[in-house]
Structures are given as structure tokens and as C-alpha cells.
Scaffold this motif. Structure first.
Motif, PDB file in Angstrom:
ATOM      1  N   VAL B  24       0.832  -1.210   0.000  1.00 46.39           N
ATOM      2  CA  VAL B  24       0.000   0.000   0.000  1.00 46.39           C
ATOM      3  C   VAL B  24       0.864   1.257   0.000  1.00 46.39           C
ATOM      4  O   VAL B  24       0.546   2.249  -0.647  1.00 46.39           O
ATOM      5  CB  VAL B  24      -0.942   0.002   1.230  1.00 46.39           C
ATOM      6  CG1 VAL B  24      -1.740   1.301   1.306  1.00 46.39           C
ATOM      7  CG2 VAL B  24      -1.885  -1.194   1.165  1.00 46.39           C
ATOM      8  N   LYS B  25       1.973   1.220   0.725  1.00 46.17           N
ATOM      9  CA  LYS B  25       2.800   2.417   0.912  1.00 46.17           C
ATOM     10  C   LYS B  25       4.268   2.016   0.734  1.00 46.17           C
ATOM     11  O   LYS B  25       4.988   1.821   1.721  1.00 46.17           O
ATOM     12  CB  LYS B  25       2.543   2.966   2.328  1.00 46.17           C
ATOM     13  CG  LYS B  25       2.828   4.432   2.505  1.00 46.17           C
ATOM     14  CD  LYS B  25       2.306   4.876   3.862  1.00 46.17           C
ATOM     15  CE  LYS B  25       2.640   6.338   4.131  1.00 46.17           C
ATOM     16  NZ  LYS B  25       2.144   6.753   5.455  1.00 46.17           N
ATOM     17  N   PRO B  26       4.711   1.900  -0.504  1.00 47.94           N
ATOM     18  CA  PRO B  26       6.057   1.362  -0.763  1.00 47.94           C
ATOM     19  C   PRO B  26       7.173   2.181  -0.115  1.00 47.94           C
ATOM     20  O   PRO B  26       8.253   1.648   0.125  1.00 47.94           O
ATOM     21  CB  PRO B  26       6.158   1.404  -2.295  1.00 47.94           C
ATOM     22  CG  PRO B  26       4.743   1.472  -2.786  1.00 47.94           C
ATOM     23  CD  PRO B  26       3.976   2.216  -1.738  1.00 47.94           C
ATOM     24  N   GLU B  27       6.908   3.457   0.160  1.00 46.11           N
ATOM     25  CA  GLU B  27       7.971   4.292   0.738  1.00 46.11           C
ATOM     26  C   GLU B  27       8.210   3.978   2.215  1.00 46.11           C
ATOM     27  O   GLU B  27       9.181   4.466   2.800  1.00 46.11           O
ATOM     28  CB  GLU B  27       7.647   5.778   0.548  1.00 46.11           C
ATOM     29  CG  GLU B  27       6.423   6.296   1.280  1.00 46.11           C
ATOM     30  CD  GLU B  27       5.117   6.156   0.493  1.00 46.11           C
ATOM     31  OE1 GLU B  27       5.038   5.222  -0.355  1.00 46.11           O
ATOM     32  OE2 GLU B  27       4.186   6.933   0.738  1.00 46.11           O
ATOM     33  N   LEU B  28       7.360   3.183   2.830  1.00 51.21           N
ATOM     34  CA  LEU B  28       7.586   2.795   4.234  1.00 51.21           C
ATOM     35  C   LEU B  28       8.892   2.023   4.352  1.00 51.21           C
ATOM     36  O   LEU B  28       9.189   1.156   3.532  1.00 51.21           O
ATOM     37  CB  LEU B  28       6.454   1.889   4.728  1.00 51.21           C
ATOM     38  CG  LEU B  28       5.226   2.517   5.399  1.00 51.21           C
ATOM     39  CD1 LEU B  28       4.241   1.410   5.771  1.00 51.21           C
ATOM     40  CD2 LEU B  28       5.637   3.302   6.635  1.00 51.21           C
ATOM     41  N   GLU B  29       9.635   2.332   5.400  1.00 52.10           N
ATOM     42  CA  GLU B  29      10.885   1.597   5.677  1.00 52.10           C
ATOM     43  C   GLU B  29      10.544   0.563   6.753  1.00 52.10           C
ATOM     44  O   GLU B  29      10.349   0.918   7.909  1.00 52.10           O
ATOM     45  CB  GLU B  29      11.915   2.589   6.195  1.00 52.10           C
ATOM     46  CG  GLU B  29      13.328   2.288   5.812  1.00 52.10           C
ATOM     47  CD  GLU B  29      14.210   3.467   6.196  1.00 52.10           C
ATOM     48  OE1 GLU B  29      14.525   3.572   7.406  1.00 52.10           O
ATOM     49  OE2 GLU B  29      14.540   4.284   5.309  1.00 52.10           O
ATOM     50  N   ILE B  30      10.466  -0.676   6.324  1.00 49.56           N
ATOM     51  CA  ILE B  30       9.953  -1.717   7.224  1.00 49.56           C
ATOM     52  C   ILE B  30      11.057  -2.688   7.616  1.00 49.56           C
ATOM     53  O   ILE B  30      11.875  -3.069   6.778  1.00 49.56           O
ATOM     54  CB  ILE B  30       8.805  -2.505   6.554  1.00 49.56           C
ATOM     55  CG1 ILE B  30       7.744  -1.549   5.987  1.00 49.56           C
ATOM     56  CG2 ILE B  30       8.173  -3.502   7.526  1.00 49.56           C
ATOM     57  CD1 ILE B  30       6.583  -2.232   5.297  1.00 49.56           C
ATOM     58  N   GLN B  31      11.076  -3.063   8.888  1.00 51.06           N
ATOM     59  CA  GLN B  31      11.933  -4.175   9.318  1.00 51.06           C
ATOM     60  C   GLN B  31      11.089  -5.144  10.133  1.00 51.06           C
ATOM     61  O   GLN B  31      10.222  -4.721  10.898  1.00 51.06           O
ATOM     62  CB  GLN B  31      13.064  -3.678  10.205  1.00 51.06           C
ATOM     63  CG  GLN B  31      14.162  -2.950   9.460  1.00 51.06           C
ATOM     64  CD  GLN B  31      15.384  -2.775  10.358  1.00 51.06           C
ATOM     65  OE1 GLN B  31      16.310  -3.582  10.332  1.00 51.06           O
ATOM     66  NE2 GLN B  31      15.359  -1.742  11.159  1.00 51.06           N
ATOM     67  N   VAL B  32      11.368  -6.440   9.930  1.00 38.28           N
ATOM     68  CA  VAL B  32      10.684  -7.475  10.709  1.00 38.28           C
ATOM     69  C   VAL B  32      11.719  -8.201  11.562  1.00 38.28           C
ATOM     70  O   VAL B  32      12.767  -8.605  11.043  1.00 38.28           O
ATOM     71  CB  VAL B  32       9.974  -8.496   9.787  1.00 38.28           C
ATOM     72  CG1 VAL B  32       9.310  -9.593  10.620  1.00 38.28           C
ATOM     73  CG2 VAL B  32       8.957  -7.816   8.885  1.00 38.28           C
ATOM     74  N   PHE B  33      11.419  -8.350  12.848  1.00 42.64           N
ATOM     75  CA  PHE B  33      12.303  -9.100  13.738  1.00 42.64           C
ATOM     76  C   PHE B  33      11.613 -10.365  14.222  1.00 42.64           C
ATOM     77  O   PHE B  33      10.517 -10.310  14.770  1.00 42.64           O
ATOM     78  CB  PHE B  33      12.690  -8.234  14.948  1.00 42.64           C
ATOM     79  CG  PHE B  33      13.500  -7.028  14.562  1.00 42.64           C
ATOM     80  CD1 PHE B  33      14.801  -7.168  14.091  1.00 42.64           C
ATOM     81  CD2 PHE B  33      12.951  -5.747  14.643  1.00 42.64           C
ATOM     82  CE1 PHE B  33      15.551  -6.051  13.718  1.00 42.64           C
ATOM     83  CE2 PHE B  33      13.688  -4.638  14.275  1.00 42.64           C
ATOM     84  CZ  PHE B  33      14.996  -4.772  13.807  1.00 42.64           C
ATOM     85  N   GLU B  34      12.280 -11.478  13.998  1.00 43.27           N
ATOM     86  CA  GLU B  34      11.731 -12.770  14.414  1.00 43.27           C
ATOM     87  C   GLU B  34      12.742 -13.464  15.325  1.00 43.27           C
ATOM     88  O   GLU B  34      13.901 -13.638  14.964  1.00 43.27           O
ATOM     89  CB  GLU B  34      11.433 -13.630  13.173  1.00 43.27           C
ATOM     90  CG  GLU B  34      11.195 -15.109  13.412  1.00 43.27           C
ATOM     91  CD  GLU B  34      10.011 -15.415  14.327  1.00 43.27           C
ATOM     92  OE1 GLU B  34       8.996 -14.698  14.235  1.00 43.27           O
ATOM     93  OE2 GLU B  34      10.127 -16.353  15.142  1.00 43.27           O
ATOM     94  N   LYS B  35      12.235 -13.859  16.471  1.00 40.28           N
ATOM     95  CA  LYS B  35      13.063 -14.464  17.508  1.00 40.28           C
ATOM     96  C   LYS B  35      13.595 -15.834  17.088  1.00 40.28           C
ATOM     97  O   LYS B  35      14.747 -16.173  17.324  1.00 40.28           O
ATOM     98  CB  LYS B  35      12.158 -14.614  18.741  1.00 40.28           C
ATOM     99  CG  LYS B  35      12.799 -15.071  19.968  1.00 40.28           C
ATOM    100  CD  LYS B  35      11.893 -14.781  21.182  1.00 40.28           C
ATOM    101  CE  LYS B  35      10.637 -15.648  21.174  1.00 40.28           C
ATOM    102  NZ  LYS B  35       9.930 -15.584  22.490  1.00 40.28           N
ATOM    103  N   SER B  36      12.743 -16.638  16.431  1.00 41.00           N
ATOM    104  CA  SER B  36      13.149 -18.014  16.090  1.00 41.00           C
ATOM    105  C   SER B  36      13.996 -18.008  14.815  1.00 41.00           C
ATOM    106  O   SER B  36      14.317 -16.958  14.268  1.00 41.00           O
ATOM    107  CB  SER B  36      11.903 -18.887  15.892  1.00 41.00           C
ATOM    108  OG  SER B  36      11.404 -18.736  14.570  1.00 41.00           O
ATOM    109  N   GLY B  37      14.351 -19.178  14.376  1.00 42.94           N
ATOM    110  CA  GLY B  37      15.186 -19.304  13.190  1.00 42.94           C
ATOM    111  C   GLY B  37      14.397 -19.403  11.897  1.00 42.94           C
ATOM    112  O   GLY B  37      14.984 -19.583  10.823  1.00 42.94           O
TER     113      GLY B  37
END
Lengths: 455, 455
Positions: B24-37
Motif C-alpha cells: 500500500v505504501k512502498p515508501e515505508l521503511e519496514i523491518q521485521v524481527f523474528e526471535k526463532s530461526g
């Protein structure tokens, strides 16, 4: 004196009407007259009887005349043909086909459930020996005997449901099958992509299919169908011919009695299944009905509808005021491993009905991608691009497509938009469905085509 | 400067949110953090990975971190645990579990999708070696290794979906399984008749089931679970113990950050999936949601819901105002050849919600009686006997029960009465359904119990 109800026709609609009327009003004196030698048979099972999966004709019979008489208290006569209705005198003339004897029976109320008869295309030779239809149990017995007399090849004229199901069964019995469908594609209510898929599936199993090509003539040898000739002049040898070119309402009796007839000659009834004569109801494959979405009259003969209408007619004969709300035309058929289901309006029908109809099609596996044995489901949605209202749905794939089309039939019945379908909370487990069910994938694609997002 | 979105949790809800926000908003700077592998794994597939039907953990992964980063433009970090949220400063502290390094990341908007963790019943010995859960891929890898080390016997504590699915898979792997369910019956949201049928099906396949009996203690040998002791004092030797006693929301981070928590500690969100902090959304198994029928808050963690909520949260982070309408709790599970599905309210839930709820149950074959291979479908409908409104539906039988419960979920969503369900135009063909679909048989039974017939 007890009120007399006569029911003409002893299959789905007629027996449902008689049984329901008796349950509601046990004092009714009911008689059912059935022309053929079988009542309450599952006509949709005939292809499987011919193919041998079902051994005996009686296996197709849910209730026999003895049970109707002794358990349900409804004398039911096979080989009894009603030859005329006298509305003035309120009588019917009934001929015992075994003895030839004809008797007049008075009625107070009458239910006409005469069903439909196969359409016979105007092809020279169509009335020869060796040309079969598949509508009654007797048809099935004749055809099965022919197949078992070591038939090697068959020509099927018309690609209707019965034709395709029989193509499967004959192929599995070792008969080489050729289908001639006059229309440009099989099952033309389907999206062209689906028609093509049905054709390819048949061909993959060795069935030869000619679309856009009728049969010009049936040629005989000793009076028996032996070849078909195409309009292009080719001839094809065959052991027998089966005609599966649709059905037409068996409304001759009703017409002769002066009842109002409608589309294709089907009997016109109101929502309570009453004909233009207030003492006569009609139900099943002989009547015109209302399309559930458009409210327009249609002729869509289906076993499911016949049963429901019979029950409604029977209840109303007994004093009720139940109504038949209309037909979506939900259908499914199995052709080899392919299941084909549809409900509601096709794109063409929806556009003709004045909707700004568009369609969308998706392909999605019927279980989690990592779970073995998954098969593609293809779903086509037809909807109004102004309002998002779902108008029709079609599917091809594994057996589970039937349940998916039923979900969409329910959604159409409730007037759901594709946006609302997209929000449905459907079941999920890896062996049964992907986390986004194919229904939801289809709906989310459709949402993108809706002009003014409702949400 | 580009707006920063941080997503905590990289499975269904988190990745759906991140992907939708980016679309929807490509200019968003997104990071995803996942605890598991692992990210984006199908947790519901873990029993089949343990059982061996699915070979590699990666087979369960729909999208990996590389694809997220390179194709979707969303840097996604595994083994990265968010250890705290500082709402005042709008930062999160993230620990790299491989290096131990901790960094502070600023955010403008935050999505919490931390999921749920298995509940650990307060049983002495529950934290021993040899006691397993099945929630993450790592759990699955550990458990599979144990099973493959020639495990001969297993005790499963709790009869939840994962427990029953694993009972199937372990049995098929040659492991002798004993289930202890503390409640008086398995899957207690089901009608007692269905619970009994599930139990008998398990026993028929050699699974030993004890209901109304928890485990009092887990006894160890060299620190490893080796026996379980029942409250009655019996002990049972086992190669390992699996705990399947439900899950609880992983809302610790949210709670520490002062966000409002609700039922079972689940994060409270509004219909747009926004938490009590206007810059923080939450979605998936960590949030409280609304029951679709009653509007009351419930905690019903399901993969389907997590995906939908993630998509809604992501769209709203990007400026939308989409709403999650509520959850019916539609579920299905397969245990050996038996499929068990349900949707909406159970009888007890419906009565507790103030409905004059009653139920009806029918058994009907899933195809025409004369077509070979049919299997019984049992359907239970829960409805209000005053208004006829359908409130819940449960089914047991062949795979097709899933589609039937989906039809009923759709009907419930639309507020249909059992009378209206009884009129549905559903598909019919002998290999797929009887002419009166089990749904219609169930509805017609239900209609008889409705006090004031609407029609």
C-alpha cells in the motif's frame, strides 16, 4: 367423504408432494399414478447403472410402490398413465398400460409432476433402433443391455451432464466414445477456460470430442443406427448412438387441459406451486420457476429443486402456504477425476440481466502446499463491478470444489458482496485447505475489480 | 525521512502486516524481527513434519528472509528478539541471539505480532528434558529427532488439535500413544456425541485415551522424563511426553510496555487492530478479538484469523481504515480418516450468551446411497429456538464435512435462520452428495424445533 388428491408422476416431485400432503393431512385420500415401471428412482444415478457400478435397477429406487402403499398409506400405481385431465368434471382418465383398461378417477385436488422428456434433435434417423436416451430406468436397462452386448464404440450427441457422465462410464467399460456437441464448446454456461478444461480432461481419457459440430444424419443398417454423418460429410461407424441434448418439460397433459404454459412449454405456477387452476398444483421438471437472483422466469430442471418443490406443493395442497423462493441452478458433475460445479448466473446471463457483470478466475491448491496429494481448484466468480454483489460462481477441480461452490451459493442467496466473501471465517487445516481457502483467494482478486470499494 | 515501521514477529500475522503495508505504501521503511530461526512457517503443518510426511523444515516455509528482503523490500531478521518497547522514545531494543549484541531501533509505527506460546500445566517435572511442545519449527525438529531415535511410546498431555493430529502421526510412525485429557471429554466445544466419536476413532486406531484424568507428576531418570504418574497413583512408562494443553498469548512485551491487556492477557485492539497506543497495532495469536455473533471479546487463536488480521493491520498502518469484523472460530482437523469441523457457538456458549439455544443432530451419507464409497456425515446445528437463527454448527465425517461446515459458517455470518438454510439450493450429483444434502437434512430437522415458524 374424504378429500381426494391425485398425483400424476411418481418420481422426485410427485412422491415428495404425496408424502408431504399425507404427513400434514393424514385424512387425505391420495393416489399416485406413474407411467413407467419404477417410482422414486434416482435418475441421476443411471449413468452409473449403465456403467456397471450399480448392479440392479432396484438399487436406484429409494421407495417402492409397496412401501408407499403399506407404510405411507398412499396407493401408488406403476404402468398407469394419466391420459387426460377434465378440469370441469375434476376427473382424470387413467390407462393401465399392462391391461389396456382405462378408468376415470375423480379428484378434489391434483398435483402434476410429469417431469421432463429428453429433447430429440431434428436429425434424420434419430428415431431408429440403436438410438438411446437416458431418462427412465427402462432407458437405462435397454442401454446397459446394449453396452453389455460387447459394444465397442458409441456416439454421444450433445455434451450435457448425462452425456459427459456416460462418456466416463462407457470409457471405463471399454467402449470408445465420440461426442458431438453442436455448440462451440462443452457446458456453455461455464467460462470458456473451464469448457476447454473439461474438453481436455475428456480427451486425456481417450474420449473424442467434436465441438461446433452436430450430427447431420444417422445412417442405419437393417433399421439400426450404424453410422453418423457429420455436416462436413464424414461418416463414423458406431455400435450405438446416445442423445444427451437436454430435456423439455412433459407438459402435454397440462397443455391439453388448458393450464397456462410458459418458457419452453413449462407449466406456469405461482410461488406456492399452484397452476392457473386453483385446484391444481405442479412441481418438478415440468414447471417454470423463478431465478433466485433476478426473479425472472427460467426453466432449470434439477432433481434437488424437484424434491423441494414437491414438498412445498404437497404441504400447500394440505392447506399450507409455503413458497418456493427460486432457483440458483447449483449443479455439480464428476467426469473421471474432474469435478465441475456451478451456481447462480454465468457472465453472459448476468450481463443480459442488466448487471455490470465482470468475472475473475483463480487457481489454488485445495490443501496446504506442503501437504501431499493436493490438487488445483479453479474458481471463477461473476459479480457486479458497481456494487460488488456476487452473482455466480463456477469451479473445477477435486471433489472439494462442490463444497466451495455451495459456500458461494449460500453467499449469493444472502446477497453478499465479494468484499464480504473475502472476510468469511472458513475452516483450515493442512490436509483440507490452504490457510487462505481458494474461495478467499478468488474473492480477494474480485475485490480489486469492484469500482467503488464499499469499505 | 522515510517513515519507519517495525514488525515484531515473522510468522502469519507479522509478515502479512509487513507485506500489505509495503504494497500500500512502498515508501515505508519496514523491518521485521523474528526471535526463532524461521519465518513464515506453517505451524499447523508441524505434526506432519514430525510424522515424516513432510521431509524438511524448509518445506513448511512459504517465504524466507531472503525473499522478504530482496523481492518484497522488507529486511527481515531471524534470531532477533525484541526485548523491550519504549513507547515514550518510540524505540525497540533488539537482541541478536546469534551474537548477543543488542541495538536500539527507532520506529514511527509498530506492529506487534508475537503470537502465542504453549501453556505449561503446573505439573511437577513439566520442565524436564524429554517434555516437548509443538509450536515452533525448532520444537518440531527436536521432537522429530526424538521420534526417530526409535521412540516406542509417547504420552500426550491434553487433547487439543495438535495433540490429536500428533497422536495420528506418531501412531502411523509406530509409536504407541497415550493421551491424558483432564477435562471429562475430548474437544469439549463439541457436542458430547461427537467427543465420544472422536475418542472411539482414536481407540480404534490403537491410541489409548484417558479423559477426566490429568497427569499428577512427570517422573525422570537422569533428568529425563521417563514415567508419568496419574492422580490415582498409577505410573506409565514413556519414551517422551508431549504437552498439548492449549496456548496463551505472548503478550509479555506488550504488557511491559503498558499496553492494555484483556482476556487471558491478550492484547486489546480496536476493530482496526490498533492497541491502546495509537502508533502501535497488534494482530494474530497475541490479541483479543470479537466474536462475530455475540460481539463479545474472545481469545480464539487461529492461523486463518492471524493472516487476515495481519493484512488489516498492515493496511491500516499504511493509512487505511479496514476493520476486522470478528471471528466465528471455524476449525477443522483430520484424525486418521475422521474429519472434525466446527464453526460459531457451541450449545453451552450460545446458552451462556443468552440465546434460547437448542441443538439437533443428524447422520446422513455424503453421497447418494446407491453410489459406492459413501461415508456418514454427522452434523449438529445449534440455533435459537425462538427466532430460528443459526448460531453454530459442528460436523464429523469424511473430508467433505469441511465444505459443509463452511456453508454453515457463511450462513451464520449472514444471520440466516435454519428455515432459510433449509431452502438453500446446493449442488447434487450421486458421487458428491445425496439429493438432500446432509446440510438440508440437518436444517429440516432443526426447523421442527423452532417455536414460531417464521414462514
Amino acid at each position: 367423504m374424504a378429500e381426494k388428491l391425485i398425483v400424476i408422476g411418481g418420481t422426485a416431485a410427485g412422491l415428495s408432494a404425496a408424502s408431504k400432503a399425507k404427513r400434514v393431512k393424514p385424512e387425505l385420500e391420495i393416489q399416485v399414478f406413474e407411467k413407467s415401471g419404477y417410482i422414486s428412482y434416482g435418475a441421476c444415478g443411471l449413468p452409473y447403472f449403465v456403467g456397471g457400478m450399480i448392479a440392479e435397477p432396484d438399487d436406484l429406487v429409494a421407495v417402492n410402490a409397496e412401501t408407499m402403499r403399506n407404510k405411507r398409506g398412499i396407493p401408488t400405481w406403476i404402468h398407469h398413465e394419466v391420459t387426460s385431465i377434465n378440469r370441469g368434471e375434476k376427473t382424470v382418465a387413467v390407462k393401465n398400460l399392462d391391461t389396456g383398461e382405462e378408468r376415470i378417477h375423480p379428484y378434489d385436488k391434483l398435483v402434476i409432476a410429469t417431469g421432463a422428456v429428453p429433447a430429440a434433435p431434428p436429425i434424420p434417423g434419430i428415431h431408429s433402433e440403436g438410438v438411446y436416451y437416458l431418462r427412465t430406468v427402462e432407458d437405462g436397462i435397454r442401454l446397459k443391455a446394449t453396452v453389455q452386448r460387447e459394444a465397442k464404440s458409441a456416439v454421444i450427441i450433445g455434451g450435457g451432464f448425462i452425456g459427459l457422465e456416460l462418456a466416463e462410464e462407457l470409457t471405463l467399460s471399454g467402449v470408445s466414445v465420440t461426442i458431438f456437441e453442436q455448440l462451440p464448446r462443452l457446458l456453455p454456461f461455464l467460462d470458456p477456460v473451464f469448457s476447454q478444461s473439461v474438453l481436455e480432461n475428456l480427451e486425456r481419457h481417450g474420449v473424442k470430442v467434436h465441438t461446433g459440430t452436430g450430427v447431420a444424419e444417422i445412417l442405419t443398417q437393417d433399421g439400426r443406427a450404424r453410422w453418423v454423418r457429420t455436416p462436413q460429410g464424414e461418416t463414423l461407424e458406431t455400435d450405438f448412438v446416445l442423445v444427451s441434448a437436454g430435456v423439455k418439460p412433459a407438459s402435454g397433459l397440462a397443455g391439453q387441459a388448458g393450464l397456462t404454459l410458459g418458457l419452453k412449454g413449462a407449466i406456469v405456477v405461482d410461488d406456492e406451486m399452484r397452476t392457473s387452476d386453483p385446484d391444481i398444483w405442479a412441481c418438478g421438471d415440468c414447471v417454470q420457476m423463478k431465478q433466485l437472483i433476478t426473479g425472472e422466469p427460467v426453466y432449470v430442471p434439477l432433481g434437488t429443486t424437484a424434491n423441494k418443490q414437491g414438498r412445498i406443493a404437497g404441504g400447500n395442497v394440505a392447506g399450507g402456504h409455503d413458497t418456493f423462493k427460486g432457483v440458483l441452478g447449483s449443479t455439480v458433475t464428476k467426469v473421471f477425476e474432474q469435478y465441475i460445479a456451478s451456481t447462480g448466473l454465468s457472465l453472459e446471463q448476468a450481463q443480459a440481466a442488466g448487471y455490470q457483470a465482470v468475472s475473475t478466475m483463480i487457481t489454488k491448491m485445495d490443501r496446504a502446499s506442503y501437504y501431499p496429494g493436493g490438487r488445483d481448484n479453479q474458481i471463477c466468480l461473476i459479480f457486479d463491478r458497481k456494487t460488488g454483489r456476487l452473482l455466480g460462481a463456477q469451479g473445477i477441480g477435486s471433489e472439494s470444489i462442490a463444497g466451495r461452490i455451495n459456500v458461494l451459493a449460500t453467499a449469493i442467496t444472502c446477497g453478499m458482496t465479494v468484499e464480504a466473501v473475502n472476510e468469511l471465517d472458513l475452516v483450515y487445516a493442512p490436509p483440507v485447505a490452504p490457510v487462505y481457502d481458494p474461495i478467499l483467494i478468488a474473492a480477494s482478486q474480485a475485490v480489486k475489480k469492484v469500482e467503488k470499494q464499499v469499505k
